[in-house]
Design a protein around this motif. Structure first.
Motif, PDB file in Angstrom:
ATOM      1  N   GLU A  66      -3.481   2.569  -8.446  1.00 50.45           N
ATOM      2  CA  GLU A  66      -4.132   2.700  -7.208  1.00 50.45           C
ATOM      3  C   GLU A  66      -4.324   0.835  -7.099  1.00 50.45           C
ATOM      4  OE1 GLU A  66      -8.605   2.441  -8.024  1.00 50.45           O
ATOM      5  OE2 GLU A  66      -8.160   2.865  -9.589  1.00 50.45           O
ATOM      6  N   LEU A  67      -4.081   0.592  -5.562  1.00 49.43           N
ATOM      7  CA  LEU A  67      -4.316  -0.365  -4.709  1.00 49.43           C
ATOM      8  C   LEU A  67      -6.094  -0.759  -5.121  1.00 49.43           C
ATOM      9  CD1 LEU A  67      -3.412  -2.492  -3.114  1.00 49.43           C
ATOM     10  CD2 LEU A  67      -3.789  -1.646  -0.888  1.00 49.43           C
ATOM     11  N   ILE A  68      -6.832  -1.631  -5.812  1.00 45.74           N
ATOM     12  CA  ILE A  68      -7.723  -1.745  -6.455  1.00 45.74           C
ATOM     13  C   ILE A  68      -8.284  -2.706  -5.208  1.00 45.74           C
ATOM     14  CG2 ILE A  68      -9.617  -3.025  -7.742  1.00 45.74           C
ATOM     15  CD1 ILE A  68      -6.902  -2.198  -9.688  1.00 45.74           C
ATOM     16  N   SER A  69      -7.426  -3.801  -4.624  1.00 41.61           N
ATOM     17  CA  SER A  69      -8.301  -4.302  -3.230  1.00 41.61           C
ATOM     18  C   SER A  69      -6.935  -5.465  -2.830  1.00 41.61           C
ATOM     19  CB  SER A  69      -9.072  -5.918  -4.481  1.00 41.61           C
ATOM     20  OG  SER A  69      -7.968  -6.170  -4.935  1.00 41.61           O
ATOM     21  N   GLU A  70      -6.890  -5.836  -1.721  1.00 42.62           N
ATOM     22  CA  GLU A  70      -5.896  -5.683  -0.540  1.00 42.62           C
ATOM     23  C   GLU A  70      -6.651  -7.097  -0.054  1.00 42.62           C
ATOM     24  OE1 GLU A  70      -3.044  -5.143   2.856  1.00 42.62           O
ATOM     25  OE2 GLU A  70      -4.105  -3.745   1.275  1.00 42.62           O
ATOM     26  N   PRO A  88       0.558  -1.172  -0.055  1.00 46.05           N
ATOM     27  CA  PRO A  88       0.225  -0.009  -0.295  1.00 46.05           C
ATOM     28  C   PRO A  88       1.183   1.052   0.123  1.00 46.05           C
ATOM     29  CG  PRO A  88      -1.221  -1.520   1.852  1.00 46.05           C
ATOM     30  CD  PRO A  88       0.214  -1.762   1.435  1.00 46.05           C
ATOM     31  N   ARG A  89       1.659   1.140   0.627  1.00 44.32           N
ATOM     32  CA  ARG A  89       2.779   1.894   0.737  1.00 44.32           C
ATOM     33  C   ARG A  89       3.544   2.408  -0.694  1.00 44.32           C
ATOM     34  NH1 ARG A  89       6.417   1.686   6.581  1.00 44.32           N
ATOM     35  NH2 ARG A  89       4.548   2.322   7.873  1.00 44.32           N
ATOM     36  N   PHE A  90       4.216   1.576  -1.151  1.00 46.09           N
ATOM     37  CA  PHE A  90       4.177   2.012  -3.242  1.00 46.09           C
ATOM     38  C   PHE A  90       3.454   1.641  -3.396  1.00 46.09           C
ATOM     39  CE2 PHE A  90       4.521   0.199  -7.262  1.00 46.09           C
ATOM     40  CZ  PHE A  90       5.956   0.416  -7.533  1.00 46.09           C
TER      41      PHE A  90
END
Length: 80
Positions: A60-64, A51-53
Motif C-alpha cells: 500500500e502506497l500510503i503517501s507520496e 507506485p507501480r512496484f
C-alpha cells in the motif's frame, strides 16, 4: 502537516533508475507485513516506478510527497 510514522527507512538519494526500486525490493523484505517503510529518493522516475512496484507486489502506497527536490514515499508492506 504532522509527520507520518514509519518503522524503517530507505535512503535512495543520488541513485538513478533502476537502483531505487531494486533497493526497495530488498529493503521491504526487512519490514514485517503491515509495517511501514519510508523511502527518500531524488530520481524523478521513482514517482512512476514506486507506485507501480506497490501495485504489482500488493503493498500500500500510503503517501507520496515532493519536498525540496526529494521524493518521499510511505509504503505499508503487504502480506505477500
Amino acid at each position: 502537516m504532522a509527520a507520518l510514522e514509519y518503522d524503517a527507512e530507505l535512503d535512495a538519494r543520488g541513485l538513478f533508475c533502476p537502483e531505487p526500486v531494486m533497493m526497495l525490493h530488498n529493503r521491504i523484505l526487512d519490514v514485517a507485513p503491515g509495517r511501514s517503510l519510508r523511502v527518500i529518493a531524488t530520481d524523478p522516475s521513482t514517482t512512476r516506478d514506486i507506485p507501480r512496484f506497490c501495485q504489482f507486489l500488493g503493498h500500500e502506497l500510503i503517501s507520496e510527497q515532493e519536498q525540496g527536490g526529494e521524493f518521499v514515499f510511505l509504503i505499508r508492506r503487504g502480506r505477500e
